[in-house]
Design a protein around this motif. Structure first.
Motif, short mmCIF file in Angstrom:
data_model
loop_
_atom_site.label_atom_id
_atom_site.label_comp_id
_atom_site.label_asym_id
_atom_site.label_seq_id
_atom_site.Cartn_x
_atom_site.Cartn_y
_atom_site.Cartn_z
N ALA A 1 6.56 1.90 -5.54
CA ALA A 1 6.24 2.89 -4.23
C ALA A 1 7.26 3.21 -2.53
O ALA A 1 8.00 3.94 -2.98
N THR B 1 2.28 8.38 -4.61
CA THR B 1 1.72 7.52 -4.15
C THR B 1 0.52 6.99 -3.60
O THR B 1 0.70 5.34 -3.91
N THR C 1 -0.88 3.29 -5.38
CA THR C 1 -1.64 3.10 -4.46
C THR C 1 -2.63 2.13 -5.25
O THR C 1 -3.44 1.33 -4.98
#
Length: 182
Positions: free
Chosen positions: A53, A161, A165
């Motif tokens: 990321a 993202t 995550t």
């Protein structure tokens, strides 16, 4: 029938992660064992996903890889010296590097991190498997895969993202403890 219509913005809940864990428990072999035959900790896989990321945030994200527009290498003058031709070739290579986008697809970033201090080929492979599990849990489709999911026309950097995550959270929550794995 699984939902196949894209929705704006991806929301991955703890329930989605729990469903991914249930899928992992049903899979053949351990999700946490890489191609080396050794187990990686959930923390190591989470670090790999977070570095992915960060790399995308730094370099930029592209939904799909697009080859750079090639520059034209001029014909070598028959009277040119070897040194002149070598200089022309080096100038061409430098120009190609300058024109190439530093932006990466999610898959390319995942693979690139495998060659850094934040990952290795095992954590890269396992991270990809974790992302596959989360995508299957998210979509409800048993053959859904991260790579194809990440390249859909409607996909955004925020979606990527969010998935990375969530994958890191999944790895920390359900992966082996560091003392049990390398």
């Amino acid at each position: 029938m699984p939902k196949t219509t894209p929705t704006p913005g991806v929301v991955i809940t703890r329930s989605t992660l729990h469903k991914a864990q249930e899928l992992a428990a049903l899979s053949y072999g351990s999700v946490w064992t890489g191609p080396s035959g050794e187990e990686s900790s959930g923390e190591a896989v989470a670090r790999h996903l977070e570095a992915t990321a960060a790399l995308l945030a730094t370099n930029g994200w592209d939904r799909i890889w697009t080859p750079p527009t090639p520059a034209q290498l001029a014909e070598a003058d028959a009277a040119a010296t070897t040194e002149t031709m070598l200089r022309q070739l080096l100038d061409y290579i430098r120009e190609e590097e300058r024109s190439a986008s530093g932006r990466l697809t999610a898959g390319d970033a995942l693979n690139r991190v495998a060659r850094t201090a934040d990952g290795d080929p095992d954590t890269g492979r396992i991270a990809g498997d974790v992302l596959d599990l989360v995508v299957v849990a998210l979509t409800g489709h048993p053959s859904a895969r991260f790579g194809y999911w990440s390249e859909r026309l409607n996909r955004t950097f925020a979606d990527i993202t969010a998935l990375l995550t969530a994958g890191a959270l999944f790895a920390r929550t359900y992966g082996p403890a560091p003392e049990r794995a390398a």
